[in-house]
Design an enzyme around this catalytic site. Structure first.
Site, PDB file in Angstrom:
ATOM      1  N   GLU A 142      -5.465   3.558   3.501  1.00  0.00           N
ATOM      2  CA  GLU A 142      -6.160   4.182   4.956  1.00  0.00           C
ATOM      3  C   GLU A 142      -7.731   4.564   4.972  1.00  0.00           C
ATOM      4  OE1 GLU A 142      -4.364   3.958   7.638  1.00  0.00           O
ATOM      5  OE2 GLU A 142      -2.521   3.499   7.070  1.00  0.00           O
ATOM      6  N   ASP A 154       0.885  -1.232  -0.158  1.00  0.00           N
ATOM      7  CA  ASP A 154      -0.096   0.206   0.106  1.00  0.00           C
ATOM      8  C   ASP A 154       0.890   1.281  -0.121  1.00  0.00           C
ATOM      9  OD1 ASP A 154       0.982  -0.809   2.633  1.00  0.00           O
ATOM     10  OD2 ASP A 154      -1.202  -0.776   3.440  1.00  0.00           O
TER      11      ASP A 154
END
Length: 384
Positions: free
Chosen positions: A134, A75
């Protein structure tokens, strides 16, 4: 470029640390990743961008005798946190920070990719540099937009997450759930406002909301198997305007954390049932909205994870530790619900916690993570 040196990898991590960007805005990060990858041996590499998800990046290493496709995810987004580490390479983006360690995640992935660009793997490997972990559930967005189709459909998927709670360089994992799934709760209760002196002419939603909160707290203790774990928290309540006016509206916000998708769906059901009961009991309109998105529990595949753990435990050069489930959320869980795979922890030993403005992971942990994953992938491809 040949195999990246430790110093080069450290510099890459520090470069990335200085340019954190929020979900779906990771344009500078995306461009930096492409710049680095284009310096690798390109003989077996294929780079793919995704117009419908422009900050995402896919890179395939074509195998010599591929029997399957193995995916690895890193990520790439940061958090809206103002950094307070005082590091020489602190964030240059005001109010944004790699406070969850995604700069390390990307660097580990680049190190593994760089190795296999020089040492052609047996199977096809592809690396998914994923935006919006997130928030905005980038993994689910990618899956729903058809990113993982055809030649880009992995047979299995792997990913890591750093943790300050393990010694630097330690690999942590477990069979079953590694991360809990999460769901956002929004509840609106509508009655009738009125004068505090005439309660019989009003319908007080502070009373109704209080009753609902009390009943919600029975879900875990009375509707969930006591040997399992779950959390329902109402963290915000808004109601009323002044002391002598009965509130005709109340708004509640909260979160669910559950270790399996089945558990989360059971909690969802009970919340809706309680809402319906409160509506009837208080003659109110009660709307319960639940939003999970891609933040499903990270439920590791039993077979692949058993093999992963056995390799890590049997390798004398790897520090391995079995971990307990964490109640934090991770959108890799959605991908693991579609594609079998394993997520694991990489210890980076720090007093500050993830998402903290002072989070300062030990950088040397990256090299232990790279070597462990390179070794596992080579062994996995040779024995399967």
């Amino acid at each position: 470029m040949s195999i990246l040196t430790k110093q080069q990898l450290l510099q890459i991590r520090r470069d990335l640390h200085q340019i954190p960007e929020l979900a779906l805005q990771e344009t500078q990060t995306h461009d930096y990743l492409i710049k680095i990858i284009k310096q690798f041996n390109a003989q077996h590499l294929e780079i793919k961008t995704i117009p419908q998800l422009p900050t995402a990046l896919l890179v395939k290493v074509h195998g010599s005798h591929p029997q399957k496709t193995i995916g690895y995810r890193a990520d790439i987004d940061g958090l809206p946190v103002t950094e307070q580490t005082n590091l020489a390479f602190s964030s240059r983006h005001t109010g944004q920070m790699h406070a969850c360690g995604h700069d390390l995640h990307m660097t580990v992935a680049l190190g593994i990719l760089n190795y296999f660009s020089e040492h052609q793997p047996q199977d096809d490997l592809f690396f998914f540099f994923q935006p919006a972990e997130e928030s905005e559930n980038g993994g689910k967005l990618a899956y729903e937009q058809g990113v993982f189709q055809g030649a880009w459909r992995p047979d299995e998927f792997y990913a890591l997450h750093v943790t300050p709670d393990l010694p630097s360089g330690t690999i942590g994992c477990r069979l079953g759930t590694l991360f809990a799934g999460t769901t956002e709760i929004n509840i609106d209760l509508q009655g009738q406002d009125g004068h505090a002196a005439y309660p019989q002419r009003a319908n007080d939603m502070i009373v109704a909301a209080s009753a609902m909160i009390e009943q919600i707290q029975t879900i875990i203790s009375r509707s969930i198997d006591p040997i399992e774990g779950g959390v329902v928290t109402i963290g915000k309540m808004e109601a009323g305007t002044i002391r002598n006016v009965i509130a005709g509206h109340a708004h509640l916000e909260g979160t669910i954390r559950g270790l399996t998708q089945t558990m989360i769906e059971r909690i969802d059901q009970r919340l809706q049932e309680i809402g319906a009961g409160i509506a009837k009991s208080f003659n109110a309109d009660v709307q319960v909205e639940l939003h999970q998105g891609g933040y499903w529990p990270v439920e590791n595949n039993p077979q692949l994870t058993a093999e992963f753990i056995n390799y890590m435990k049997s390798n004398p050069d790897i520090k391995y530790q079995e971990t307990q489930p964490a109640m934090t959320g991770e959108d890799f869980g959605y991908l693991l619900a579609q594609i079998p795979g394993t997520m694991f922890w990489l210890g980076v030993q720090d007093k500050a916690q993830l998402h903290s403005a002072t989070f300062n992971p030990q950088e040397d942990a990256m090299f232990a993570g790279m070597q462990a994953m390179i070794g596992f992938l080579n062994n996995h491809m040779q024995t399967n």
